[in-house]
Design a protein around this motif. Structure first.
Motif, PDB file in Angstrom:
ATOM      1  N   UNK A 131       0.788  -1.236   0.000  1.00 46.04           N
ATOM      2  CA  UNK A 131       0.000   0.000   0.000  1.00 46.04           C
ATOM      3  C   UNK A 131       0.814   1.276   0.000  1.00 46.04           C
ATOM      4  N   UNK A 132       2.137   1.179   0.101  1.00 47.20           N
ATOM      5  CA  UNK A 132       2.966   2.393   0.083  1.00 47.20           C
ATOM      6  C   UNK A 132       3.545   2.614  -1.307  1.00 47.20           C
ATOM      7  N   UNK A 133       3.784   3.877  -1.651  1.00 48.06           N
ATOM      8  CA  UNK A 133       4.579   4.184  -2.841  1.00 48.06           C
ATOM      9  C   UNK A 133       6.013   4.451  -2.374  1.00 48.06           C
ATOM     10  N   UNK A 134       6.967   4.355  -3.304  1.00 50.25           N
ATOM     11  CA  UNK A 134       8.363   4.546  -2.898  1.00 50.25           C
ATOM     12  C   UNK A 134       8.590   5.961  -2.376  1.00 50.25           C
ATOM     13  N   UNK A 135       7.835   6.931  -2.955  1.00 49.81           N
ATOM     14  CA  UNK A 135       7.988   8.317  -2.508  1.00 49.81           C
ATOM     15  C   UNK A 135       7.585   8.483  -1.039  1.00 49.81           C
ATOM     16  N   UNK A 136       6.736   7.554  -0.517  1.00 43.46           N
ATOM     17  CA  UNK A 136       6.354   7.643   0.896  1.00 43.46           C
ATOM     18  C   UNK A 136       7.565   7.447   1.809  1.00 43.46           C
ATOM     19  N   UNK A 137       8.626   6.912   1.269  1.00 45.73           N
ATOM     20  CA  UNK A 137       9.816   6.639   2.082  1.00 45.73           C
ATOM     21  C   UNK A 137      10.754   7.837   2.163  1.00 45.73           C
ATOM     22  N   UNK A 138      10.389   8.878   1.416  1.00 47.48           N
ATOM     23  CA  UNK A 138      11.319  10.001   1.277  1.00 47.48           C
ATOM     24  C   UNK A 138      11.741  10.556   2.635  1.00 47.48           C
TER      25      UNK A 138
ATOM     26  N   UNK B  43      15.330   3.213  -1.583  1.00 48.09           N
ATOM     27  CA  UNK B  43      14.273   4.030  -2.198  1.00 48.09           C
ATOM     28  C   UNK B  43      13.902   5.269  -1.394  1.00 48.09           C
ATOM     29  N   UNK B  44      13.393   6.291  -2.065  1.00 45.45           N
ATOM     30  CA  UNK B  44      13.274   6.447  -3.515  1.00 45.45           C
ATOM     31  C   UNK B  44      14.642   6.720  -4.131  1.00 45.45           C
ATOM     32  N   UNK B  45      15.106   5.785  -4.962  1.00 48.56           N
ATOM     33  CA  UNK B  45      16.522   5.712  -5.322  1.00 48.56           C
ATOM     34  C   UNK B  45      17.032   6.971  -6.040  1.00 48.56           C
ATOM     35  N   UNK B  46      16.265   7.499  -6.998  1.00 52.37           N
ATOM     36  CA  UNK B  46      16.774   8.667  -7.744  1.00 52.37           C
ATOM     37  C   UNK B  46      16.988   9.851  -6.804  1.00 52.37           C
ATOM     38  N   UNK B  47      15.982  10.084  -5.952  1.00 45.40           N
ATOM     39  CA  UNK B  47      16.070  11.263  -5.083  1.00 45.40           C
ATOM     40  C   UNK B  47      17.096  11.047  -3.981  1.00 45.40           C
ATOM     41  N   UNK B  48      17.237   9.832  -3.504  1.00 45.24           N
ATOM     42  CA  UNK B  48      18.286   9.581  -2.519  1.00 45.24           C
ATOM     43  C   UNK B  48      19.677   9.784  -3.143  1.00 45.24           C
ATOM     44  N   UNK B  49      19.826   9.407  -4.407  1.00 44.87           N
ATOM     45  CA  UNK B  49      21.116   9.633  -5.083  1.00 44.87           C
ATOM     46  C   UNK B  49      21.364  11.136  -5.227  1.00 44.87           C
ATOM     47  N   UNK B  50      20.300  11.868  -5.528  1.00 41.59           N
ATOM     48  CA  UNK B  50      20.394  13.333  -5.645  1.00 41.59           C
ATOM     49  C   UNK B  50      20.824  13.942  -4.301  1.00 41.59           C
ATOM     50  N   UNK B  51      20.206  13.452  -3.221  1.00 41.24           N
ATOM     51  CA  UNK B  51      20.542  13.964  -1.879  1.00 41.24           C
ATOM     52  C   UNK B  51      22.007  13.667  -1.556  1.00 41.24           C
TER      53      UNK B  51
END
Ligand code: NAI
Ligand code: OAA
Length: 328
Positions: free
Chosen positions: A98-105, A134-142
């Motif tokens: 029920x979660x989206x990966x963005x919920x982990x941000x 996850x969210x892998x792209x944004x974590x890489x950006x961070x």
């Protein structure tokens, strides 16, 4: 003469991806059967996690891998990343049903700020970083933004699992061997908005798009199947994908380090403005790799359907990356 060992840091080393990953790195599947490795393993400073990590290390020892030149257990990224040549940032909270990966941000952003800072201070100046958590792209950006003294191009996110999933779906549909497909890619975010694109794909020089010739299948079956595959695995297993994720991490790092022999692979990499993606956004692109460097495939035609998909996945990523601005 045997090669000098390289240092490979893996975070979340006692987690489920870690368990599917470490043994393959130690056996030479990632960096080559002639490349000794020293594993620098990071887990949270928690008794249960550190004990689990001890158990994994005992098992690594019991494999007697000839290429495994050392194993270190750490709870502090400043030690785990010391002089590391490769860093696989896996450790993070996975999503549940029920979660989206963005919920982990929110839960995971702080991990990647701290780890980016530590890489900035102590890693090899040529460290190759793969973000899996996850969210892998944004974590890489961070992580990239938190490491201003390292080259931005050294921070990448894992889109390879999506690439491999797409290859497998296409092979099943068109009846070719999965290993025979060339020039496939996945644009954008590692999320359901990703755009798996087989317009350029070939098998033995023949166009996969012509073989399938079914745009309704592309839009209504293929793209949702690839985009929602992670959720389908969580629904079936009760846990997120681990062995296939570890396999994709091996593929990503192997191709980056050892070259893709002219073939396209998908990597999430910081844009330099290619295909209209704003500079700095970590985006899935088709790349070729050689001599430890990747190069985005340029000059591909983007038709109206593809542009719409690329715009949608970009908008989602921009929303995520705006949402973490205050942390950077
Ligand atoms: N990019 C991709 O294609 C994929 C990404 N994932 C993501 O990978 C991540 C890990 O997944 P699993 O191994 O299944 O989870 P897991 O929960 O089994 O393992 C994660 C491990 O990371 C550790 N950890 C948490 N915070 C840490 C920190 N700050 N430093 C070091 N270690 C830390 C935990 O103690 C745990 O042992 C999740 O975020 C998951 O969503 C999973 C599959 C595919
Ligand atoms: O779906 C998840 O949360 C794990 C993942 O990223 C994947 O399997 O693609």
């Amino acid at each position: 003469m045997s090669k000098k060992p390289v240092r490979v840091a893996v975070t979340g080393a006692a987690g489920q991806i870690g368990y599917a990953l470490l043994f393959r790195i130690a056996s030479g599947e990632m960096l080559g059967k002639d490349q000794p490795v020293i594993l620098q393993l990071l887990e949270i400073p928690d008794e249960k996690a550190q004990n689990a990590l001890k158990g994994v290390i005992m098992e690594l020892e019991d494999c007697a891998f000839p290429l495994l030149a050392g194993i270190e257990a750490h709870s502090d990224p400043m030690q785990a990343f010391k002089d590391t040549d490769y860093a696989l940032l896996v450790g993070a909270r996975p999503r549940g049903p029920g979660m989206e990966r963005a919920d982990l941000l929110a839960a995971n952003a702080q991990i990647f700020t701290a780890q980016g800072k530590a890489l900035n201070q102590v890693a090899s100046r040529n460290v190759k970083v793969l973000v899996v958590g996850n969210p892998a792209n944004t974590n890489a950006y961070i992580a990239m933004k938190s490491a201003p003294d390292l080259p931005a191009k050294n921070f990448t996110a894992m889109l390879r699992l999506d690439h491999n999933r797409a290859a497998s779906q296409l092979a099943a549909k068109a009846g070719f061997k999965v290993g025979d497909v060339r020039k496939l890619t996945v644009w954008g975010n590692h999320s359901p908005t990703m755009y798996a694109d087989y317009r350029f794909a070939t098998v033995d020089g023949k166009s996969v798009k012509d073989m399938i010739d079914d745009q309704a299948w592309n839009k209504d079956v293929f793209l949702p199947t690839v985009g929602k595959r992670g959720a389908a695995i969580i629904a079936a297993r009760g846990l997120s994908s681990a062995a296939s994720a570890a396999n994709a991490a091996i593929d990503h790092m192997r191709d980056w380090a050892l070259g893709s022999q002219g073939e396209w692979v998908t990597m999430g990499v910081p844009s330099n403005g290619e295909y209209g993606i704003p500079k700095g956004i970590v985006f899935g692109f088709p790349v070729t790799t050689e001599n430890g460097e990747y190069k985005i495939v340029d000059g591909l035609e983007i038709d109206a359907f593809s542009q719409e998909r690329i715009d949608a996945t970009l908008a989602e990523l921009q929303g995520e990356q705006d949402g973490v601005k205050h942390l950077l």
